[in-house]
Every structure is written in structure tokens, then in C-alpha cells.
Design a protein around this motif. Sequence first.
Motif, PDB file in Angstrom:
ATOM      1  N   ASP A  86       0.946  -1.224   0.020  1.00 34.40           N
ATOM      2  CA  ASP A  86       0.116   0.048  -0.070  1.00 34.40           C
ATOM      3  C   ASP A  86       0.846   1.145  -0.045  1.00 34.40           C
ATOM      4  N   TYR A  87       0.252   2.520  -0.153  1.00 35.29           N
ATOM      5  CA  TYR A  87       0.855   3.675  -0.234  1.00 35.29           C
ATOM      6  C   TYR A  87      -0.053   4.910   0.102  1.00 35.29           C
ATOM      7  N   ALA A  88       0.579   5.810   0.581  1.00 33.02           N
ATOM      8  CA  ALA A  88      -0.408   6.911   0.825  1.00 33.02           C
ATOM      9  C   ALA A  88       0.506   8.336   0.556  1.00 33.02           C
ATOM     10  N   TRP A  89      -0.437   9.096  -0.271  1.00 39.10           N
ATOM     11  CA  TRP A  89       0.146  10.623  -0.520  1.00 39.10           C
ATOM     12  C   TRP A  89      -0.049  11.407   1.048  1.00 39.10           C
ATOM     13  N   LEU A  90       1.165  11.947   1.493  1.00 37.44           N
ATOM     14  CA  LEU A  90       1.287  12.484   2.650  1.00 37.44           C
ATOM     15  C   LEU A  90       1.870  14.127   2.463  1.00 37.44           C
ATOM     16  N   ASN A  91       1.216  15.068   3.033  1.00 39.72           N
ATOM     17  CA  ASN A  91       1.702  16.194   2.993  1.00 39.72           C
ATOM     18  C   ASN A  91       2.123  16.793   4.624  1.00 39.72           C
ATOM     19  N   LYS A  92       2.685  17.973   4.641  1.00 42.01           N
ATOM     20  CA  LYS A  92       3.328  18.405   5.734  1.00 42.01           C
ATOM     21  C   LYS A  92       2.553  18.212   6.903  1.00 42.01           C
ATOM     22  N   THR A  93       1.205  18.303   7.139  1.00 43.59           N
ATOM     23  CA  THR A  93       0.630  18.086   8.347  1.00 43.59           C
ATOM     24  C   THR A  93       0.394  16.597   8.626  1.00 43.59           C
ATOM     25  N   ASN A  94       0.471  15.688   7.998  1.00 41.47           N
ATOM     26  CA  ASN A  94       0.150  14.324   8.429  1.00 41.47           C
ATOM     27  C   ASN A  94       1.523  13.683   8.024  1.00 41.47           C
ATOM     28  N   LEU A  95       2.737  14.101   7.779  1.00 47.14           N
ATOM     29  CA  LEU A  95       3.997  13.290   7.400  1.00 47.14           C
ATOM     30  C   LEU A  95       4.452  12.551   8.808  1.00 47.14           C
ATOM     31  N   MET A  96       4.345  13.134   9.853  1.00 46.24           N
ATOM     32  CA  MET A  96       4.682  12.359  11.138  1.00 46.24           C
ATOM     33  C   MET A  96       3.555  11.466  11.591  1.00 46.24           C
ATOM     34  N   ASP A  97       2.624  11.245  10.933  1.00 46.20           N
ATOM     35  CA  ASP A  97       1.529  10.184  11.391  1.00 46.20           C
ATOM     36  C   ASP A  97       1.893   8.834  11.092  1.00 46.20           C
ATOM     37  N   VAL A  98       2.757   8.496  10.406  1.00 47.76           N
ATOM     38  CA  VAL A  98       3.224   7.092   9.815  1.00 47.76           C
ATOM     39  C   VAL A  98       4.251   6.598  10.855  1.00 47.76           C
ATOM     40  N   ASN A  99       4.119   5.202  10.987  1.00 44.86           N
ATOM     41  CA  ASN A  99       5.084   4.592  12.060  1.00 44.86           C
ATOM     42  C   ASN A  99       6.540   4.339  11.425  1.00 44.86           C
ATOM     43  N   TRP A 100       7.242   5.557  10.871  1.00 45.24           N
ATOM     44  CA  TRP A 100       8.456   5.339  10.071  1.00 45.24           C
ATOM     45  C   TRP A 100       9.406   4.355  11.000  1.00 45.24           C
ATOM     46  N   LEU A 101      10.418   3.689  10.097  1.00 50.57           N
ATOM     47  CA  LEU A 101      11.410   2.994  10.582  1.00 50.57           C
ATOM     48  C   LEU A 101      12.642   3.997  10.897  1.00 50.57           C
ATOM     49  N   GLU A 102      13.485   3.604  11.793  1.00 50.98           N
ATOM     50  CA  GLU A 102      14.484   4.536  12.422  1.00 50.98           C
ATOM     51  C   GLU A 102      15.210   5.562  11.313  1.00 50.98           C
ATOM     52  N   ALA A 103      15.777   4.800  10.482  1.00 49.71           N
ATOM     53  CA  ALA A 103      16.552   5.560   9.306  1.00 49.71           C
ATOM     54  C   ALA A 103      15.429   6.664   8.576  1.00 49.71           C
ATOM     55  N   ASP A 104      14.183   6.056   8.346  1.00 42.88           N
ATOM     56  CA  ASP A 104      13.363   7.014   7.489  1.00 42.88           C
ATOM     57  C   ASP A 104      13.005   8.310   8.313  1.00 42.88           C
ATOM     58  N   ILE A 105      13.079   8.373   9.640  1.00 42.29           N
ATOM     59  CA  ILE A 105      12.656   9.498  10.385  1.00 42.29           C
ATOM     60  C   ILE A 105      13.510  10.568  10.105  1.00 42.29           C
ATOM     61  N   GLU A 106      15.062  10.129   9.788  1.00 44.28           N
ATOM     62  CA  GLU A 106      15.952  11.185   9.313  1.00 44.28           C
ATOM     63  C   GLU A 106      15.322  11.861   8.089  1.00 44.28           C
ATOM     64  N   VAL A 107      15.104  11.048   7.141  1.00 40.81           N
ATOM     65  CA  VAL A 107      14.491  11.781   5.821  1.00 40.81           C
ATOM     66  C   VAL A 107      13.307  12.616   5.906  1.00 40.81           C
ATOM     67  N   VAL A 108      12.547  12.168   6.790  1.00 41.48           N
ATOM     68  CA  VAL A 108      11.271  12.847   6.919  1.00 41.48           C
ATOM     69  C   VAL A 108      11.372  14.233   7.905  1.00 41.48           C
ATOM     70  N   THR A 109      12.276  14.100   8.667  1.00 40.76           N
ATOM     71  CA  THR A 109      12.553  15.141   9.619  1.00 40.76           C
ATOM     72  C   THR A 109      13.402  16.273   8.392  1.00 40.76           C
ATOM     73  N   TYR A 110      14.282  15.857   7.575  1.00 41.13           N
ATOM     74  CA  TYR A 110      14.929  16.936   6.495  1.00 41.13           C
ATOM     75  C   TYR A 110      13.774  17.464   5.487  1.00 41.13           C
ATOM     76  N   LEU A 111      12.863  16.299   4.895  1.00 39.30           N
ATOM     77  CA  LEU A 111      11.834  17.043   4.277  1.00 39.30           C
ATOM     78  C   LEU A 111      10.884  18.104   4.983  1.00 39.30           C
ATOM     79  N   LEU A 112      10.759  17.716   6.190  1.00 41.56           N
ATOM     80  CA  LEU A 112       9.845  18.671   7.044  1.00 41.56           C
ATOM     81  C   LEU A 112      10.607  20.085   7.112  1.00 41.56           C
ATOM     82  N   GLU A 113      11.826  20.156   7.205  1.00 38.57           N
ATOM     83  CA  GLU A 113      12.724  21.217   7.361  1.00 38.57           C
ATOM     84  C   GLU A 113      12.663  22.105   5.950  1.00 38.57           C
ATOM     85  N   GLN A 114      12.611  21.364   4.734  1.00 34.96           N
ATOM     86  CA  GLN A 114      12.572  21.827   3.278  1.00 34.96           C
ATOM     87  C   GLN A 114      11.465  22.285   3.036  1.00 34.96           C
ATOM     88  N   LEU A 115      10.234  21.872   3.640  1.00 36.14           N
ATOM     89  CA  LEU A 115       8.915  22.340   2.994  1.00 36.14           C
ATOM     90  C   LEU A 115       8.467  23.652   3.650  1.00 36.14           C
TER      91      LEU A 115
END
Length: 75
Positions: A46-75
Motif C-alpha cells: 500500500d501507499y499514501a500521499w502525505l503532506n506536511k501536516t500528516n507526514l509524522m503520522d506514519v510509524n516510520w523506521l528509524e532511518a526513515d525518520i531522518e529523511v522525513v525530518t529533513y523533508l519537513l525542514e525543506q517544506l
Amino acid sequence: DLHSFPTRRSSDLEITIEYNYPTFHLIMHCYLCELLSEFTLLEHDDYAWLNKTNLMDVNWLEADIEVVTYLLEQL
């Protein structure tokens, strides 16, 4: 895999993540890409399209959290 579905990748590397999991070391090179057409999931159920408001609602793996944090800083 960028070649699994039609994308146009930006020429610049966005971020590289290195993370030590208990059984392996991960090096993940991340690029911003533009989806050019429909795609078929090859590795996931499955997949989901996420935006800045719901990007952290996913149970990310540890390494993915670094990528998501980076993306949030760029948005």
C-alpha cells in the motif's frame, strides 16, 4: 528503485542517510523525484500521499525518520 516506475529525478542528491540496524548497516541515497505517470507497487502492499501536516503520522523506521525530518525542514 528509481527504475521501477517512471520518474524524473532531480540531478542533485538531497540527503544520504547512514544508519546501523542490529543486523545490517544501511546507506540510503535520497533524491527528489517527480512522478511522470501511474505506477505499480513492487515492494509494498500500500501507499499514501502525505503532506506536511500528516507526514509524522506514519510509524516510520528509524532511518526513515531522518529523511522525513529533513523533508519537513525543506517544506
